[in-house]
Design an enzyme around this catalytic site. Sequence first.
Site, mmCIF file in Angstrom:
data_model
loop_
_atom_site.group_PDB
_atom_site.id
_atom_site.type_symbol
_atom_site.label_atom_id
_atom_site.label_comp_id
_atom_site.label_asym_id
_atom_site.label_seq_id
_atom_site.Cartn_x
_atom_site.Cartn_y
_atom_site.Cartn_z
ATOM 1 N N TYR A 19 -47.863 10.669 -32.843
ATOM 2 C CA TYR A 19 -47.891 12.054 -32.383
ATOM 3 C C TYR A 19 -46.606 12.760 -32.803
ATOM 4 O O TYR A 19 -45.722 12.160 -33.417
ATOM 5 C CB TYR A 19 -48.046 12.101 -30.855
ATOM 6 C CG TYR A 19 -49.322 11.471 -30.352
ATOM 7 C CD1 TYR A 19 -50.499 12.197 -30.281
ATOM 8 C CD2 TYR A 19 -49.347 10.135 -29.954
ATOM 9 C CE1 TYR A 19 -51.682 11.625 -29.826
ATOM 10 C CE2 TYR A 19 -50.516 9.551 -29.496
ATOM 11 C CZ TYR A 19 -51.678 10.299 -29.427
ATOM 12 O OH TYR A 19 -52.837 9.716 -28.983
ATOM 13 N N ASP B 213 -53.213 24.038 -28.678
ATOM 14 C CA ASP B 213 -52.942 22.620 -28.461
ATOM 15 C C ASP B 213 -52.487 22.368 -27.033
ATOM 16 O O ASP B 213 -51.337 22.639 -26.670
ATOM 17 C CB ASP B 213 -51.879 22.148 -29.448
ATOM 18 C CG ASP B 213 -51.634 20.648 -29.386
ATOM 19 O OD1 ASP B 213 -52.305 19.970 -28.592
ATOM 20 O OD2 ASP B 213 -50.768 20.160 -30.130
ATOM 21 N N ASP C 195 -56.032 16.362 -24.613
ATOM 22 C CA ASP C 195 -55.257 16.880 -25.733
ATOM 23 C C ASP C 195 -56.149 17.434 -26.836
ATOM 24 O O ASP C 195 -56.853 16.671 -27.507
ATOM 25 C CB ASP C 195 -54.374 15.743 -26.269
ATOM 26 C CG ASP C 195 -53.583 16.129 -27.499
ATOM 27 O OD1 ASP C 195 -53.328 17.341 -27.684
ATOM 28 O OD2 ASP C 195 -53.187 15.221 -28.253
ATOM 29 N N THR D 34 -49.322 20.009 -26.385
ATOM 30 C CA THR D 34 -47.959 20.428 -26.724
ATOM 31 C C THR D 34 -47.447 21.342 -25.622
ATOM 32 O O THR D 34 -48.114 22.312 -25.251
ATOM 33 C CB THR D 34 -47.933 21.168 -28.076
ATOM 34 O OG1 THR D 34 -48.302 20.260 -29.111
ATOM 35 C CG2 THR D 34 -46.545 21.708 -28.378
ATOM 36 N N TRP E 225 -56.887 6.614 -25.516
ATOM 37 C CA TRP E 225 -56.208 5.334 -25.339
ATOM 38 C C TRP E 225 -55.510 5.286 -23.992
ATOM 39 O O TRP E 225 -55.112 6.320 -23.433
ATOM 40 C CB TRP E 225 -55.200 5.056 -26.462
ATOM 41 C CG TRP E 225 -54.020 5.999 -26.525
ATOM 42 C CD1 TRP E 225 -53.906 7.135 -27.286
ATOM 43 C CD2 TRP E 225 -52.794 5.879 -25.789
ATOM 44 N NE1 TRP E 225 -52.696 7.722 -27.068
ATOM 45 C CE2 TRP E 225 -51.986 6.973 -26.166
ATOM 46 C CE3 TRP E 225 -52.294 4.958 -24.868
ATOM 47 C CZ2 TRP E 225 -50.708 7.184 -25.639
ATOM 48 C CZ3 TRP E 225 -51.020 5.160 -24.337
ATOM 49 C CH2 TRP E 225 -50.237 6.258 -24.722
ATOM 50 N N SER F 34 -55.489 16.090 -30.722
ATOM 51 C CA SER F 34 -55.832 14.756 -31.229
ATOM 52 C C SER F 34 -57.291 14.486 -30.869
ATOM 53 O O SER F 34 -57.938 15.322 -30.238
ATOM 54 C CB SER F 34 -54.909 13.682 -30.648
ATOM 55 O OG SER F 34 -55.076 13.571 -29.237
ATOM 56 N N ASN G 50 -58.624 10.913 -30.109
ATOM 57 C CA ASN G 50 -58.881 9.538 -29.657
ATOM 58 C C ASN G 50 -58.475 9.369 -28.205
ATOM 59 O O ASN G 50 -57.624 10.098 -27.683
ATOM 60 C CB ASN G 50 -58.112 8.527 -30.504
ATOM 61 C CG ASN G 50 -58.635 8.431 -31.919
ATOM 62 O OD1 ASN G 50 -58.139 9.094 -32.827
ATOM 63 N ND2 ASN G 50 -59.655 7.594 -32.120
#
Length: 507
Positions: free
Chosen positions: A230, A380, A185, A383, A192, A188, A190
């Site tokens: 998000y 992006d 992505d 998205t 996880w 963003s 990070n």
Amino acid sequence: LADLRCCPCQRAVRRSDGVGPSRIRERIMLRDMSPTTAYTPFEGLRRPLRFSTHGPATVAVLLALATLLAVLLLSAHEPLGSPLAEVAVSARGIQTVRLTKSRSAKHTLKELHPETAATLLHTKVHGGKEACVSKCMAEAEMESEKKEHTSAHVLPVELKDFMNAQYYGEIALGTPPQAFTVVFDTGSANLWVPSAHCKGFNIACLLHRRYTASQSSTYTEQGHPFAIKYGSGSMSGYTSIDVLTIGGIALPNVTFAEATSEPGIAFAMTKFDGILGMGFSSIAVDGQVPMHVALYNAGLIAEPVFAFYLQKQAHPSLMATPAEKDLGGGMLMLGGVDERYYTGELLYVPVTRKAYWQFDMDAVELGGRRQVSKAAAIADTGTSLISGPREDISRLISLMGIKPSSGSSDMDTGQYSIPCNQVDSLPPLTFIIGGREFTLSGPQYVLDISSFGKDECMIGLMAMDVPPPAGPIWILGDVFLSKYVSVYDFGEDRVGFATAVEDPPTA
């Protein structure tokens, strides 16, 4: 030769044999040149030989040399690739020699650059004989190497596609590796994945693979609270440290978040387990170093660049067969961009705000008429659709002749549907970036979804007002990025676009 030994690939070497009474005969010889290999043909005959002018030894030596020369001349007429038989000469002092015919300059040039070969090899010079100029051969080889250079230095990560709306690939965490699928992505920063310590009845966590720290020998506890929100969905948990494996290479000591809570259904129905952010560190929770930056800092990728090639399925179906579900979704390229995935020239524009991959967009046109001027935009990959300010999107939808159906919530959700038989009549939608037009036809900005034998068509535009300071902003998501390869240069802080090839190159 110092220049020719600069890289371990085939090189064209021009050698003078000193053959002939009044001129030098030139040969093109191919040899695998490694960085530490010097080109020393016929090592045993490097110094001048002294011959006696009397006795049978002279005759024997001359006979042997004549025979060897005859063999060399005959080899030029042997079929390509067929080895010559062993040559045994009865004269004293001459040993059996086995010769193998190498590829001729003519065949090599045809392989490296057929267009150049067609021109050069049919040019008649010096009494009607075909000529091949070594300089042109070198230029042809350099052009061929240039096309292969980027692909050789790019770390590829295969992507999967679900309904042209989710593009995800595989990573692994821990030792031994625990595999996960993630969305790469650019919106963003990070990483996880779901945790084995999910709280309560967490549907999203229970339906996906979960990281188990106790099963990894390289796990390091950190335990800092972590939460992120998000555009749709949110998660919370805590941070941990472990080895990240991506594209077959391992990056140690990576900080990531274990998700213990993923409320709602936003992540419950996704095909991916987690998210790997590839934006700038300024939008990372706790200022964590994004994965692509860490890879480059560790010397694991060649250049501070990554790129996306996203494929779009013609008619995706919720009831797809296993074979259809295995269709490729594209490629993430780390450390560069493979030129085989796009046509034409890349256009680069500077990043205007180092948070998302944000740049200035000149205009938005519909059917050749300008509707929006001077807007901020971001590329992006996280998205699915193209989103813009509600006022702008509403105007575009109205000009398309699309009206919300009775009782629908299109205006509330910011999404719009259209009868599939009207898709081809939609006007082209053009985004002007850096002075260049990037156009989508009607079928290219419509999502055609098949479920239970029925086709549904949804406009790939969504109204979303992003408040300042980040907004107002346009978000060019997968609907746009599946038509154009996108390149993210975090060394020069710029974004690049080029038309994607329809069919991906084979390995």
